[in-house]
Design a protein around this motif. Sequence first.
Motif, mmCIF file in Angstrom:
data_model
loop_
_atom_site.group_PDB
_atom_site.id
_atom_site.type_symbol
_atom_site.label_atom_id
_atom_site.label_comp_id
_atom_site.label_asym_id
_atom_site.label_seq_id
_atom_site.Cartn_x
_atom_site.Cartn_y
_atom_site.Cartn_z
ATOM 1 N N LEU A 161 0.833 -1.199 0.000
ATOM 2 C CA LEU A 161 0.000 0.000 0.000
ATOM 3 C C LEU A 161 0.869 1.251 0.000
ATOM 4 N N LYS A 162 1.913 1.212 0.810
ATOM 5 C CA LYS A 162 2.833 2.346 0.910
ATOM 6 C C LYS A 162 3.575 2.534 -0.417
ATOM 7 N N ASP A 163 4.061 1.432 -0.987
ATOM 8 C CA ASP A 163 4.752 1.506 -2.279
ATOM 9 C C ASP A 163 3.835 2.069 -3.358
ATOM 10 N N ALA A 164 2.580 1.586 -3.368
ATOM 11 C CA ALA A 164 1.620 2.051 -4.374
ATOM 12 C C ALA A 164 1.407 3.549 -4.240
ATOM 13 N N GLN A 165 1.254 4.013 -2.984
ATOM 14 C CA GLN A 165 1.044 5.442 -2.745
ATOM 15 C C GLN A 165 2.249 6.245 -3.241
ATOM 16 N N GLU A 166 3.456 5.762 -2.962
ATOM 17 C CA GLU A 166 4.666 6.479 -3.388
ATOM 18 C C GLU A 166 4.764 6.562 -4.905
ATOM 19 N N ILE A 167 4.431 5.443 -5.569
ATOM 20 C CA ILE A 167 4.528 5.440 -7.029
ATOM 21 C C ILE A 167 3.472 6.373 -7.634
ATOM 22 N N LEU A 168 2.266 6.368 -7.068
ATOM 23 C CA LEU A 168 1.227 7.294 -7.553
ATOM 24 C C LEU A 168 1.698 8.742 -7.389
ATOM 25 N N GLU A 169 2.394 9.020 -6.289
ATOM 26 C CA GLU A 169 2.942 10.367 -6.079
ATOM 27 C C GLU A 169 4.038 10.683 -7.093
ATOM 28 N N ASP A 170 4.945 9.716 -7.310
ATOM 29 C CA ASP A 170 6.004 9.896 -8.310
ATOM 30 C C ASP A 170 5.413 10.249 -9.674
ATOM 31 N N PHE A 171 4.304 9.621 -9.983
ATOM 32 C CA PHE A 171 3.661 9.838 -11.276
ATOM 33 C C PHE A 171 2.715 11.050 -11.256
ATOM 34 N N GLU A 172 2.641 11.697 -10.098
ATOM 35 C CA GLU A 172 1.765 12.856 -9.917
ATOM 36 C C GLU A 172 0.312 12.526 -10.227
ATOM 37 N N ILE A 173 -0.112 11.333 -9.832
ATOM 38 C CA ILE A 173 -1.521 10.968 -10.001
ATOM 39 C C ILE A 173 -2.105 10.447 -8.684
ATOM 40 N N ASP A 174 -1.489 10.845 -7.549
ATOM 41 C CA ASP A 174 -1.993 10.366 -6.263
ATOM 42 C C ASP A 174 -3.392 10.910 -5.964
ATOM 43 N N HIS A 175 -3.749 12.026 -6.640
ATOM 44 C CA HIS A 175 -5.108 12.557 -6.435
ATOM 45 C C HIS A 175 -6.174 11.623 -7.019
ATOM 46 N N LEU A 176 -5.728 10.654 -7.835
ATOM 47 C CA LEU A 176 -6.688 9.715 -8.428
ATOM 48 C C LEU A 176 -6.889 8.457 -7.580
ATOM 49 N N ALA A 177 -6.092 8.344 -6.507
ATOM 50 C CA ALA A 177 -6.016 7.069 -5.757
ATOM 51 C C ALA A 177 -7.380 6.502 -5.360
ATOM 52 N N THR A 178 -8.298 7.348 -4.938
ATOM 53 C CA THR A 178 -9.580 6.840 -4.432
ATOM 54 C C THR A 178 -10.704 6.918 -5.470
ATOM 55 N N GLN A 179 -10.358 7.330 -6.694
ATOM 56 C CA GLN A 179 -11.350 7.367 -7.774
ATOM 57 C C GLN A 179 -11.636 5.943 -8.268
ATOM 58 N N PRO A 180 -12.881 5.697 -8.694
ATOM 59 C CA PRO A 180 -13.132 4.398 -9.331
ATOM 60 C C PRO A 180 -12.271 4.280 -10.591
ATOM 61 N N ALA A 181 -11.627 3.137 -10.757
ATOM 62 C CA ALA A 181 -10.690 2.971 -11.874
ATOM 63 C C ALA A 181 -11.386 3.099 -13.231
ATOM 64 N N THR A 182 -12.707 2.858 -13.241
ATOM 65 C CA THR A 182 -13.440 2.963 -14.511
ATOM 66 C C THR A 182 -13.804 4.406 -14.842
ATOM 67 N N LYS A 183 -13.616 5.329 -13.881
ATOM 68 C CA LYS A 183 -14.049 6.708 -14.099
ATOM 69 C C LYS A 183 -12.935 7.610 -14.621
ATOM 70 N N ILE A 184 -11.689 7.135 -14.613
ATOM 71 C CA ILE A 184 -10.592 7.992 -15.055
ATOM 72 C C ILE A 184 -10.475 7.918 -16.588
ATOM 73 N N SER A 185 -9.785 8.898 -17.171
ATOM 74 C CA SER A 185 -9.689 8.943 -18.637
ATOM 75 C C SER A 185 -8.762 7.842 -19.151
ATOM 76 N N GLY A 186 -8.864 7.575 -20.456
ATOM 77 C CA GLY A 186 -8.009 6.564 -21.069
ATOM 78 C C GLY A 186 -6.536 6.878 -20.879
ATOM 79 N N GLY A 187 -6.196 8.162 -20.980
ATOM 80 C CA GLY A 187 -4.813 8.582 -20.813
ATOM 81 C C GLY A 187 -4.318 8.358 -19.390
ATOM 82 N N GLN A 188 -5.192 8.707 -18.418
ATOM 83 C CA GLN A 188 -4.832 8.489 -17.013
ATOM 84 C C GLN A 188 -4.660 6.996 -16.726
#
Length: 283
Positions: A161-188
Amino acid sequence: MTDSQASQVANNDSSSEEQAANDERAANMDKENVVLRVEDLVKSFGALVATDHASFEVERGTIMGLIGPNGAGKSTLFNLISGFYESDAGRVTVNGTDVTDMEPYEIADHGLIRTFQTPRKLEGMTVREAMLVGPREQPGESFIKLFTDPESVREREQRNLKDAQEILEDFEIDHLATQPATKISGGQLKLVELARAMLAEPEILLLDEPAAGVNPTLRKKLAEQIRRLNEQGTTFLLIEHDMEFVMSLADPVIVLDRGHVLMEGTPDEVQNDEGVIDAYLGG
Ligand code: ADP
Ligand code: MG
């Protein structure tokens, strides 16, 4: 006959030991310089030869581009290398280990991870949960451990969980962490796929058209991330249709045509090659 085959024939009686020593030397050299070696791979679907004696090597620390007209067999090659398809002939070596007949998760354990041209559906999951469905996950293993060693399972989950959070931050997409995966754009989603693949800490990452359907802003971000990860030591093999994207990132580039490696060269050499231009026009 190749030189090494010729010398094998010449030495045939005296030298099975010598041959073994040579093999070992080659394997050691692989460990240092070559992450992925593809030798004479063949795959047919009925009468269609999708992979036709394809051979190439990916050197450690590079971003190698893999291009070719539609239907040239690029995705098939990825499926063969990563163990999703069984080859008819040929050999795949990762870090000097023959992985030809291994399952995808075993090949992943040897450090080779791939993404899919069409990312899998992630229904009912948040982005963070989707991240944790790691490519190295082996069904059953953690289930049994849940009874025998619940503490280590809990620890591992916390660490993931910690690693996943760090990688999402590295990719600057940690704001998407709690979004439903089906709701994000194709690019995201493409960025999440890349982030998720990195969670497995691959030595070599195979990306199948990562920029397809991604808007220019996210595409730039994707390219930056690939470059950053490469600088940190990850080797890439990159299939991409967008020439600007692949030519700005990759060196060398190999060109696949009708399942066969047509040429390998720098982006400049490839872009100015008559044979390559013909293959694209013909395809
Ligand atoms: P590329 O990724 O370069 O566009 P593919 O590897 O997807 O090409 O396809 C190469 C050829 O193999 C195509 O003619 C395609 O239709 C065929 N092919 C790929 N996968 C299969 C399969 N599972 N069954 C039958 N034919 C396939
Ligand atoms: Mg493809």
